[in-house]
Write an enzyme that holds these catalytic residues in place. Structure first.
Site, PDB file in Angstrom:
ATOM      1  N   HIS A  65       0.825  -1.215   0.000  1.00 37.01           N
ATOM      2  CA  HIS A  65       0.000   0.000   0.000  1.00 37.01           C
ATOM      3  C   HIS A  65       0.851   1.255   0.000  1.00 37.01           C
ATOM      4  O   HIS A  65       1.876   1.348   0.674  1.00 37.01           O
ATOM      5  CB  HIS A  65      -0.997   0.002   1.161  1.00 37.01           C
ATOM      6  CG  HIS A  65      -0.405   0.086   2.534  1.00 37.01           C
ATOM      7  ND1 HIS A  65      -0.189   1.287   3.178  1.00 37.01           N
ATOM      8  CD2 HIS A  65      -0.010  -0.875   3.403  1.00 37.01           C
ATOM      9  CE1 HIS A  65       0.305   1.057   4.388  1.00 37.01           C
ATOM     10  NE2 HIS A  65       0.436  -0.245   4.546  1.00 37.01           N
ATOM     11  N   ASP A 183       6.263   2.133   6.328  1.00 37.35           N
ATOM     12  CA  ASP A 183       5.001   1.396   6.242  1.00 37.35           C
ATOM     13  C   ASP A 183       4.104   2.177   5.273  1.00 37.35           C
ATOM     14  O   ASP A 183       3.540   3.204   5.668  1.00 37.35           O
ATOM     15  CB  ASP A 183       4.375   1.305   7.637  1.00 37.35           C
ATOM     16  CG  ASP A 183       2.982   0.702   7.640  1.00 37.35           C
ATOM     17  OD1 ASP A 183       2.628  -0.007   6.683  1.00 37.35           O
ATOM     18  OD2 ASP A 183       2.245   0.967   8.612  1.00 37.35           O
ATOM     19  N   GLU A 217      -5.279   1.236   2.737  1.00 36.01           N
ATOM     20  CA  GLU A 217      -4.950   0.189   3.713  1.00 36.01           C
ATOM     21  C   GLU A 217      -4.972   0.711   5.138  1.00 36.01           C
ATOM     22  O   GLU A 217      -5.420   0.013   6.059  1.00 36.01           O
ATOM     23  CB  GLU A 217      -3.573  -0.397   3.394  1.00 36.01           C
ATOM     24  CG  GLU A 217      -3.260  -1.700   4.142  1.00 36.01           C
ATOM     25  CD  GLU A 217      -2.697  -1.497   5.553  1.00 36.01           C
ATOM     26  OE1 GLU A 217      -2.684  -2.462   6.329  1.00 36.01           O
ATOM     27  OE2 GLU A 217      -2.284  -0.357   5.858  1.00 36.01           O
ATOM     28  N   GLU A 218      -4.476   1.910   5.360  1.00 33.09           N
ATOM     29  CA  GLU A 218      -4.344   2.426   6.727  1.00 33.09           C
ATOM     30  C   GLU A 218      -5.699   2.613   7.419  1.00 33.09           C
ATOM     31  O   GLU A 218      -5.753   2.751   8.642  1.00 33.09           O
ATOM     32  CB  GLU A 218      -3.566   3.744   6.739  1.00 33.09           C
ATOM     33  CG  GLU A 218      -2.090   3.616   6.392  1.00 33.09           C
ATOM     34  CD  GLU A 218      -1.268   2.868   7.431  1.00 33.09           C
ATOM     35  OE1 GLU A 218      -1.832   2.426   8.458  1.00 33.09           O
ATOM     36  OE2 GLU A 218      -0.055   2.720   7.221  1.00 33.09           O
ATOM     37  N   ASP A 238       3.893  -6.190   3.591  1.00 37.58           N
ATOM     38  CA  ASP A 238       3.718  -5.080   4.520  1.00 37.58           C
ATOM     39  C   ASP A 238       4.790  -5.203   5.594  1.00 37.58           C
ATOM     40  O   ASP A 238       5.386  -6.264   5.782  1.00 37.58           O
ATOM     41  CB  ASP A 238       2.320  -5.105   5.138  1.00 37.58           C
ATOM     42  CG  ASP A 238       1.807  -3.718   5.496  1.00 37.58           C
ATOM     43  OD1 ASP A 238       2.649  -2.832   5.755  1.00 37.58           O
ATOM     44  OD2 ASP A 238       0.578  -3.527   5.539  1.00 37.58           O
ATOM     45  N   HIS A 318       4.625   2.999  12.911  1.00 40.27           N
ATOM     46  CA  HIS A 318       3.678   4.107  13.098  1.00 40.27           C
ATOM     47  C   HIS A 318       4.265   5.232  13.957  1.00 40.27           C
ATOM     48  O   HIS A 318       3.529   6.010  14.553  1.00 40.27           O
ATOM     49  CB  HIS A 318       2.341   3.618  13.672  1.00 40.27           C
ATOM     50  CG  HIS A 318       1.478   2.950  12.657  1.00 40.27           C
ATOM     51  ND1 HIS A 318       0.129   2.769  12.832  1.00 40.27           N
ATOM     52  CD2 HIS A 318       1.761   2.431  11.433  1.00 40.27           C
ATOM     53  CE1 HIS A 318      -0.381   2.158  11.772  1.00 40.27           C
ATOM     54  NE2 HIS A 318       0.610   1.944  10.912  1.00 40.27           N
TER      55      HIS A 318
END
Length: 340
Positions: A65, A183, A217-218, A238, A318
């Site tokens: 993603h 990410d 995706e998030e 991922d 994150h």
């Protein structure tokens, strides 16, 4: 690896929070098209590029993603600060002190910094440390002469405008890549390299292979739709998350056996392990209780496909993330081995 890392850096520096990914999708689209792959966009704006296989009776889909964490303006305060609404699931503490850019609807950018409303210890004393970091206490200080809400509105800033987190991308001489948004842009760059391998070696994967670059995706529904109908197996690429109690590290490819959506396909996991060992690829096995992927989204949406999840170890997920080029290299090699 040098041009792969250069591709990654370019992508990391391209703004693409969930819901505003056109620039990054266009960049990825051009990269695949330059390799000669045919591609198309889904109605949701995701990109699907296809590499012809030796056998076209069925296909494998690889996903990664391009959308990232971010924020939008939730409120303009009376004294000219911005309150935020999150895009994606991150702890508020991880963005304190971060540089941001606010994008207005007409394409103007203003810079700013995320701070608490009691940022100065010389003014607020112990309250600076004691204050919880959340949507009520964190705000953006705009780098403009603004003193009131009207001053901000005159700049063209409105509720709903995107607030981009500065990726602060750095590549070290020791092979580390430090940046926000690894990410999942590290895996998008890995997919470039996988496609490039087959094109440059003039070989074909065993089965026709689709590269699915998702853009939601998030927020949980990236690959919930539009998986190509000939897909029988899907590998979501991922990031893997090293940390206390985990086996993942920043130098290996991780095969995720289970996450919050449940276990991934046993047969695919077994084949990936066998391939990693046969090809001397550094790998780890891990489980992530607070994690979901585009593979999770595809399964929950009812797609009748077998799904596996792999990816490079990315420290401090994150937050301000870090990986090593070895982890990306191992991810590329395992993916190529699986497709062959």
């Amino acid at each position: 690896m040098e041009h792969i890392i250069n591709d990654l850096v370019t992508l990391l520096q391209t703004k693409s929070p969930t819901g505003h990914t056109e620039e990054a999708i266009t960049l990825v689209e051009k990269r695949f098209n330059d390799l000669g792959l045919l591609s198309y966009r889904t109605n949701k704006g995701a990109l699907i590029a296809t590499l012809e296989g030796q056998d076209s009776s069925q296909a494998i889909t690889l996903s990664a993603h391009v959308d990232t964490l971010g924020a939008v303006v939730k409120e303009i305060t009376g004294d000219g600060y911005l309150k935020l609404s999150q895009i994606g699931g991150y702890a508020w503490t991880t963005i304190e002190g971060e540089h941001v850019s606010i994008e207005t609807i007409n394409g103007t950018y203003y810079t700013g910094t995320v701070l608490t409303n009691v940022a100065s210890s010389h003014v607020h004393g112990a309250k600076t440390n004691a204050t919880e970091r959340n949507e009520h206490t964190l705000q953006v200080r705009i780098d403009e002469k603004v003193f009131t809400k009207d001053d901000v509105l005159k700049l063209g800033i409105q509720v709903g405008d995107f607030v981009h987190l500065d990726p602060r991308t750095t590549v070290t001489d020791t092979g580390f890549i430090k940046s926000r948004h690894l990410d999942d842009k590290a895996c998008v760059a890995a997919l470039y390299a996988v496609a490039e391998h087959f094109v440059n070696t003039k070989t074909k994967p065993r089965y026709t292979t689709h590269f699915f670059i998702s853009n939601y995706e998030e927020v949980g529904h990236g690959a919930a739709s539009s998986i190509p109908s000939d897909t029988v197996e899907m590998i979501a690429l991922d990031m893997a998350a090293p940390g206390t109690g985990q086996t993942s590290d920043e130098y290996s490819v991780t095969i995720c056996t289970k996450d919050s959506s449940g276990p991934y396909d046993y047969g695919m996991k077994k084949r990936l392990i066998e391939l990693a060992e046969a090809n001397k690829i550094n790998y780890k096995l891990d489980i992530y209780p607070y994690y979901g992927s585009d593979g999770s989204a595809a399964l929950r949406a009812g797609h009748d496909v077998r799904v596996a999840l792999i990816g490079p170890g990315v420290d401090s997920s994150h937050s301000y993330e870090r990986t090593h080029k070895e982890a990306i290299f191992n991810t590329i090699n395992l993916t190529i081995a699986y497709l062959q």
